[in-house]
Design an enzyme around this catalytic site. Sequence first.
Site, short mmCIF file in Angstrom:
data_model
loop_
_atom_site.label_atom_id
_atom_site.label_comp_id
_atom_site.label_asym_id
_atom_site.label_seq_id
_atom_site.Cartn_x
_atom_site.Cartn_y
_atom_site.Cartn_z
N ASP A 21 78.70 61.82 28.04
CA ASP A 21 78.67 61.30 26.67
C ASP A 21 79.94 61.81 26.02
O ASP A 21 80.09 63.02 25.80
CB ASP A 21 77.43 61.82 25.94
CG ASP A 21 77.38 61.33 24.49
OD1 ASP A 21 78.37 60.73 24.02
OD2 ASP A 21 76.36 61.56 23.82
N VAL A 22 80.87 60.89 25.73
CA VAL A 22 82.18 61.32 25.23
C VAL A 22 82.10 61.92 23.83
O VAL A 22 83.07 62.47 23.32
CB VAL A 22 83.22 60.17 25.26
CG1 VAL A 22 83.38 59.59 26.66
CG2 VAL A 22 82.89 59.07 24.26
N ASN A 48 87.28 54.34 29.49
CA ASN A 48 86.78 52.98 29.27
C ASN A 48 85.72 52.88 28.18
O ASN A 48 85.52 51.82 27.61
CB ASN A 48 86.23 52.46 30.60
CG ASN A 48 85.68 51.05 30.51
OD1 ASN A 48 86.42 50.11 30.25
ND2 ASN A 48 84.37 50.90 30.69
N SER A 129 92.81 47.26 23.27
CA SER A 129 92.33 45.93 22.86
C SER A 129 93.43 45.18 22.13
O SER A 129 94.35 45.78 21.56
CB SER A 129 91.14 46.12 21.91
OG SER A 129 90.87 44.93 21.21
N TYR A 185 87.30 49.51 14.60
CA TYR A 185 87.64 49.28 16.01
C TYR A 185 89.16 49.11 16.14
O TYR A 185 89.79 49.69 17.03
CB TYR A 185 86.90 48.03 16.49
CG TYR A 185 87.09 47.70 17.95
CD1 TYR A 185 86.40 48.41 18.93
CD2 TYR A 185 87.95 46.68 18.36
CE1 TYR A 185 86.57 48.11 20.28
CE2 TYR A 185 88.12 46.38 19.69
CZ TYR A 185 87.43 47.09 20.65
OH TYR A 185 87.60 46.79 21.99
N LYS A 217 83.37 38.83 28.63
CA LYS A 217 81.97 38.64 28.22
C LYS A 217 81.17 39.91 28.49
O LYS A 217 80.70 40.13 29.62
CB LYS A 217 81.41 37.46 29.02
CG LYS A 217 80.11 36.87 28.52
CD LYS A 217 79.81 35.65 29.40
CE LYS A 217 78.39 35.19 29.28
NZ LYS A 217 78.06 34.52 28.06
N THR A 218 81.03 40.77 27.49
CA THR A 218 80.24 42.00 27.63
C THR A 218 79.50 42.28 26.32
O THR A 218 79.68 41.56 25.34
CB THR A 218 81.15 43.23 27.92
OG1 THR A 218 81.96 43.47 26.77
CG2 THR A 218 82.02 43.06 29.14
N ILE A 220 80.03 44.50 24.12
CA ILE A 220 80.82 44.94 22.97
C ILE A 220 81.20 43.79 22.04
O ILE A 220 81.42 43.99 20.85
CB ILE A 220 82.08 45.75 23.41
CG1 ILE A 220 82.46 46.75 22.31
CG2 ILE A 220 83.26 44.87 23.75
CD1 ILE A 220 83.26 47.93 22.76
N ASN A 221 81.27 42.56 22.62
CA ASN A 221 81.54 41.40 21.74
C ASN A 221 80.32 40.46 21.73
O ASN A 221 80.47 39.26 21.53
CB ASN A 221 82.83 40.67 22.15
CG ASN A 221 82.85 40.32 23.63
OD1 ASN A 221 81.80 40.06 24.21
ND2 ASN A 221 84.01 40.31 24.24
N1 LIG Z 1 84.94 42.98 26.30
C1 LIG Z 1 86.11 42.73 25.73
O1 LIG Z 1 86.45 41.56 25.42
C2 LIG Z 1 87.05 43.84 25.42
C3 LIG Z 1 88.27 43.52 24.84
C4 LIG Z 1 89.17 44.53 24.57
C5 LIG Z 1 88.85 45.83 24.89
N2 LIG Z 1 87.65 46.13 25.44
C6 LIG Z 1 87.36 47.53 25.75
O2 LIG Z 1 86.85 47.63 27.07
C7 LIG Z 1 86.08 48.84 27.21
C8 LIG Z 1 84.78 48.53 27.91
O3 LIG Z 1 83.98 47.75 27.05
P1 LIG Z 1 83.07 46.56 27.56
O4 LIG Z 1 83.72 45.31 27.19
O5 LIG Z 1 82.69 46.77 28.98
O6 LIG Z 1 81.82 46.73 26.57
P2 LIG Z 1 80.36 47.32 26.83
O7 LIG Z 1 79.67 46.53 27.85
O8 LIG Z 1 79.75 47.44 25.48
O9 LIG Z 1 80.68 48.75 27.43
C9 LIG Z 1 80.96 49.86 26.64
C10 LIG Z 1 80.71 51.06 27.50
O10 LIG Z 1 81.03 52.24 26.75
C11 LIG Z 1 80.04 53.18 27.02
N3 LIG Z 1 79.92 54.13 25.93
C12 LIG Z 1 79.75 53.90 24.61
N4 LIG Z 1 79.64 55.07 23.94
C13 LIG Z 1 79.74 56.05 24.87
C14 LIG Z 1 79.69 57.46 24.82
N5 LIG Z 1 79.52 58.11 23.67
N6 LIG Z 1 79.84 58.16 25.97
C15 LIG Z 1 80.00 57.52 27.14
N7 LIG Z 1 80.04 56.18 27.26
C16 LIG Z 1 79.90 55.46 26.15
C17 LIG Z 1 78.75 52.36 27.15
O11 LIG Z 1 77.81 53.13 27.88
P3 LIG Z 1 76.23 52.80 27.76
O12 LIG Z 1 76.06 51.45 28.33
O13 LIG Z 1 75.63 53.89 28.54
O14 LIG Z 1 75.93 52.84 26.30
C18 LIG Z 1 79.23 51.16 27.93
O15 LIG Z 1 79.21 51.41 29.31
C19 LIG Z 1 85.91 49.37 25.77
O16 LIG Z 1 86.82 50.42 25.55
C20 LIG Z 1 86.28 48.17 24.90
O17 LIG Z 1 86.75 48.56 23.63
C21 LIG Z 1 86.73 45.16 25.72
#
Ligand SMILES: NC(=O)c1ccc[n+]([C@@H]2O[C@H](COP(=O)([O-])OP(=O)(O)OC[C@H]3O[C@@H](n4cnc5c(N)ncnc54)[C@H](OP(=O)(O)O)[C@@H]3O)[C@@H](O)[C@H]2O)c1
Length: 241
Positions: A21-22, A48, A129, A185, A217-218, A220-221
Amino acid sequence: MEALLKLQELGLSNIVFHQLDVLDPISIKSLANFIQEKCGRLDILVNNAGASGVVVDEEGLKALNIDPSSWLSGQAYKLIELHGVIKTNYEKAEECLNTNYHGVRRVTEALLPLLQLSPAGARIVNVSSLRSELKRIPGEHIRKELSDVETLTEERLEAVIRRFLHDLKENALEGNGWPLMVPAYSISKATLNAYTRILANKFPNMCINCVNPGYVKTNINWNTGTMSVEEGARGPVILSL
Ligand SMILES: NC(=O)c1ccc[n+]([C@@H]2O[C@H](COP(=O)([O-])OP(=O)(O)OC[C@H]3O[C@@H](n4cnc5c(N)ncnc54)[C@H](OP(=O)(O)O)[C@@H]3O)[C@@H](O)[C@H]2O)c1
């Protein structure tokens, strides 16, 4: 365990995992100790973990059927604002900056002694991002502060974040030049980029970069992204290897 089993089914057997947990210094320390005991050093760190910093009415957002190009350009902000489907509150903003900026800093600092033991020069990949692009920040003084690599320090970045949170609390984001589309963000990733540059300057023997994975597609969005997770992983994997 679920992810581990999936990877093993794909034929990747030599995988171990550890909870992280970061936001929790004890968890970070425990991961560092685990890597130290298990491997003695670290070659690649991918930061990540990410949080969005907003509260979302997912059904309302889906119903707006926002065009990806208008989402990416930030023009969707007006529509989102009008319908109130994405809202920034102080608590979420703080959590976002704590995760996306301070979390990366804490984890990186805890693992740096192990990364410095990597014989070929370690790699750090910070997942950033499109929202971090300086041109998306209206305030010239903020853009200047975040882009002046000669004067950037961790203390200055902390001060930028404190100012942002203060202006958010005072409802003064627009007047003080902060971005209005997912503001916390955006600032968390813009400061992450700046931190990456500070680190890269400090450790020239390592490859330290940040990367935008694309619109994936995750969660976070709220699964509005257009790319697959495999496509999104390409950039971080290229920089890791
Ligand atoms: N998807 C996009 O279009 C996009 C675009 C630009 C940048 N990003 C970046 O890509 C990275 C991955 O995001 P994603 O798209 O895969 O979204 P996601 O599916 O929401 O994944 C976010 C991840 O961060 C983890 N996380 C959140 N808080 C945490 C904490 N306190 N300690 C440890 N882990 C934590 C979550 O873990 P849990 O599942 O255990 O909560 C999850 O695995 C992020 O940095 C995001 O900002 C994504």
